[in-house]
Design a protein around this motif. Structure first.
Motif: not given
Length: 121
Positions: A39, A43-44, A46
């Motif tokens: 992460q 941002k998310e 991933e």
């Protein structure tokens, strides 16, 4: 239940390498598929890579194929992530997770606290 602790993160120049480790306790990881997620700020989380219980199957995100390599040592209850040819866009907090093989966050009920990887340009 299994507890996971990541280590091996740090600051590295672009093109360099790092090896992350994920040490498990409380239960053998041999019954779990293991994954690495990351992460970046803003941002998310991933998916990066996952490995099956035996190590016979692996799944990689396209962004890391050919550069990152996952392995596991069930006898040592540890999973590794070898990261080569690092890029600034690999900068993130890297998490180890245990669960069932897959790309989804929801496949993994057990998570470590993360280790920071920073790649300078």
């Amino acid at each position: 239940q299994v507890q996971l602790v990541e280590s091996g993160g740090g600051l590295v120049q672009a093109g360099g390498s790092l090896r992350l480790s994920c040490a498990a306790s409380g239960r053998t990881i041999g019954i779990y598929a293991m994954g690495w997620f990351r992460q970046a700020p803003g941002k998310e989380r991933e998916f990066v890579v996952a490995i099956s219980q035996s190590g016979g199957s692996t799944v990689y995100a396209d962004s890391v194929k050919g550069r990152f390599f996952i392995s596991r040592d069930n006898a040592k209850n540890t999973v590794y992530l070898q990261m080569n040819s690092l890029k600034p866009e690999d900068t993130a907090l890297y998490y180890c997770a245990a669960g069932s093989l897959g790309l989804l966050y929801s496949n993994y009920p057990y998570w470590g606290q993360g280790t920071q990887v920073t790649v300078s340009s």
